[in-house]
Design an enzyme around this catalytic site. Sequence first.
Site, PDB file in Angstrom:
ATOM      1  N   GLU A  90      97.599 132.058  79.033  1.00 42.13           N
ATOM      2  CA  GLU A  90      97.892 130.886  79.870  1.00 42.13           C
ATOM      3  C   GLU A  90      99.389 130.684  80.041  1.00 42.13           C
ATOM      4  O   GLU A  90      99.850 130.272  81.103  1.00 42.13           O
ATOM      5  CB  GLU A  90      97.241 129.635  79.280  1.00 42.13           C
ATOM      6  CG  GLU A  90      95.734 129.543  79.492  1.00 42.13           C
ATOM      7  CD  GLU A  90      94.927 130.440  78.567  1.00 42.13           C
ATOM      8  OE1 GLU A  90      95.517 131.048  77.639  1.00 42.13           O
ATOM      9  OE2 GLU A  90      93.704 130.545  78.754  1.00 42.13           O
ATOM     10  N   PHE A 103      89.174 126.484  81.464  1.00 40.28           N
ATOM     11  CA  PHE A 103      88.842 125.102  81.117  1.00 40.28           C
ATOM     12  C   PHE A 103      90.170 124.370  80.945  1.00 40.28           C
ATOM     13  O   PHE A 103      91.139 124.960  80.447  1.00 40.28           O
ATOM     14  CB  PHE A 103      88.047 125.022  79.808  1.00 40.28           C
ATOM     15  CG  PHE A 103      86.606 125.438  79.938  1.00 40.28           C
ATOM     16  CD1 PHE A 103      85.593 124.494  80.059  1.00 40.28           C
ATOM     17  CD2 PHE A 103      86.267 126.784  79.958  1.00 40.28           C
ATOM     18  CE1 PHE A 103      84.266 124.890  80.193  1.00 40.28           C
ATOM     19  CE2 PHE A 103      84.941 127.187  80.091  1.00 40.28           C
ATOM     20  CZ  PHE A 103      83.935 126.236  80.205  1.00 40.28           C
ATOM     21  N   ALA A 104      90.181 123.097  81.290  1.00 32.56           N
ATOM     22  CA  ALA A 104      91.410 122.311  81.150  1.00 32.56           C
ATOM     23  C   ALA A 104      91.977 122.429  79.737  1.00 32.56           C
ATOM     24  O   ALA A 104      93.189 122.516  79.537  1.00 32.56           O
ATOM     25  CB  ALA A 104      91.122 120.839  81.456  1.00 32.56           C
ATOM     26  N   HIS A 143      85.869 122.255  75.199  1.00 30.75           N
ATOM     27  CA  HIS A 143      85.514 122.548  76.586  1.00 30.75           C
ATOM     28  C   HIS A 143      85.219 121.246  77.327  1.00 30.75           C
ATOM     29  O   HIS A 143      84.404 121.209  78.241  1.00 30.75           O
ATOM     30  CB  HIS A 143      84.276 123.456  76.658  1.00 30.75           C
ATOM     31  CG  HIS A 143      84.519 124.849  76.187  1.00 30.75           C
ATOM     32  ND1 HIS A 143      84.667 125.175  74.863  1.00 30.75           N
ATOM     33  CD2 HIS A 143      84.672 126.021  76.866  1.00 30.75           C
ATOM     34  CE1 HIS A 143      84.871 126.475  74.744  1.00 30.75           C
ATOM     35  NE2 HIS A 143      84.880 127.022  75.944  1.00 30.75           N
TER      36      HIS A 143
END
Lengths: 330, 321
Positions: free
Chosen positions: B58, B81-82, B125
């Site tokens: 990320e 996922f955030a 999640h």
Amino acid sequence: MAQCVTAFKSMLQARLLEEKLASLYRAGGRIVGGVYIGKGQEAFSAGLAVHLEKGKDVYGPLIRDQAGRLAFGEPLLDTFRTYLGVITGPMRGRDGNVHRGRPREGMPAMISHLGSLLSVVNGMLFARRLQGRLGDSVGATSLGEGGTSTGAFHEALNQAAIEKLPVIIAIANNQFSYSTPNSRQFACGDLLDRARGYGVQGYAVDGTDLTACVSVFSEAVKRARAGGGPQLVVGSLLRLSGHGEHDDSSYIPDQVKSSPLGQDCLPYAESQLKASDLITDEEVRKWKDEFLMEIDAALAQASKEPTPDPFRENWRALSTAGLVEGQFEA
Amino acid sequence: MSMTYLEAIREAQYEALRTHPSVFLYGQDIAAFGGAFKATKNLSKEFPGRVFDAPISEDAMVGLAVGAAIEGARPIIEMQFADFSTCGFNQIVNQAATLYWRTNTSCPITIRLPSGGTAGSGPFHSQSMESLYAHYPGLVILTPATVEDAYWMLLDAVELDDPVIFCEHKFLYYHLKADQIGERTLPIGKARIVRPGRHATVVTYSAMVHESIRAAEELQKDGYQIEVVDLRSVKPMDTDTILASVARTGRILCVGEAFPWGGVTAEVIARVSSEAFHLLDAPPMRLNAKDTPIPYHPNLWKSHRPTSSSIGDALRRLLRY
Ligand SMILES: Cc1ncc(C[n+]2csc(CCOP(=O)(O)OP(=O)(O)O)c2C)c(N)n1
């Protein structure tokens, strides 16, 4: 080799410039914040940047790259304007010292967080390739051995390898990350393992030896231009200064300082180039005089320029003026 | 033809790729596979060479986006996922968010965060990250609650010259449908009054808009008319619309799904308290998730986040004051 002479001149200019910065720091008052110099690392820094072409290549210098910046073509004034924080500089008093650059001109401005610049350089090259204008341009950036312990560095090196990006990564292994010796920084025998682990071409070089640096980087840049993907060059050397000018580096043992790692690359390069009849005493004297004059002139110029005014600052972190709360006109 | 919230996100990306040659997509499993939620389904086929699978990195994903933006690209990054955007946090808040201010170089990147809780998703999640990112200068934080907003606000995000954190709610992905996508209505930065009322105001955003509407419908049965304001973008925040609503109702409850310490709801209440204290007939209230990680089992999860029933309870307390 003409490039060795060009690199040497940048080294000499950087050394004189940084001596000036250090003395301004010691005198106090004019420079806000710290001064971070690259004494002892000029050959490794300039040895890379002489192979880059401003306007075509990307160069993401780091903390000890004054010599590389000059070799790449960063104006002397950018250094003083940023250290003094005047609004005419690229950072306009919003950021200082080594945190400077002109991203749109191929020179991203490092943030402090070590390891985080490589993926940005990757992205610049990635976009150019996508836009069909990469050609044989390359990107280059550097990092200390300590910075190679960050997750950001590992992610970005792996990313560069996956995307086969033409990026040259110069790792200046100066044995200490601030005060931390290599034994507390990594446990692999050789930092080149970092390259091998990601399927990246690696090179080792004596970072105190200008001609060796110029020739290793020449090869690395050539391979990157030819589509060989990322090239990682590890230079062994020593920082001949504190981490910043506030630091006396008393943690570096004398026997390390007097080892070959502690060789000062500048006089060594001078003697090498003289022995090869590439430069003369007289030329070196002349360059010194010229550089000192340019440095004084740039400092005098930057000193006359306005410092930022909080009442004129627009205090706007977004480029879309309409989205700044409390400010609805441009 | 009806369209889900998730399909609207896919369609917006399709449209962005079609109309802006500088757009590309980068994220984990988003190319041939079409993404963990299929938000990029078929896009790699429809736009060859513009949709890229990323490694599980990320930090490097966002760093690459910033570099690409410097060169004039407008990347859309999908976080799977955030929750995983924390691994790219540094690049978001220090690299992307400071670029324009430090170097006068705009940073038109969009980072999509599949956000919020769904039953059984557990602590890692389910998170809502809008408050975290809103804290940092230099970012725009969008939290669409409707299918149309998901579509238009994502297109707006791509067209903005600033980094946008696009918080799309996973709970709405499949449930929420619209018959068609109408014209663009409100610009970024404007809240919407989704339900007019005069007894109390609920200020909320994202999935909590729907929980709040249900609560308002319940209270309607007792004769209370609750105004529901959908912030749409939490940063910038449309303080004017909030204050105007409080001027009408005199009471405010702010509801958010994120953790309770600080954050968007606290910001709303702080603004109302300092700018509209004289308009208040009752102490302003806020309702958030509980101050624990997000639980796995539905029994716990339902009590952890605000729901129509806990919002209804809070509103009754507010109205009783
Ligand atoms: C991610 C991160 N952690 C900590 C620091 C603080 N810091 C600045 S320089 C430095 C040492 C860096 O060592 P190295 O990468 O070997 O480079 P050198 O200073 O030796 O040139 C540290 C720890 C930082 N800038 N970034």
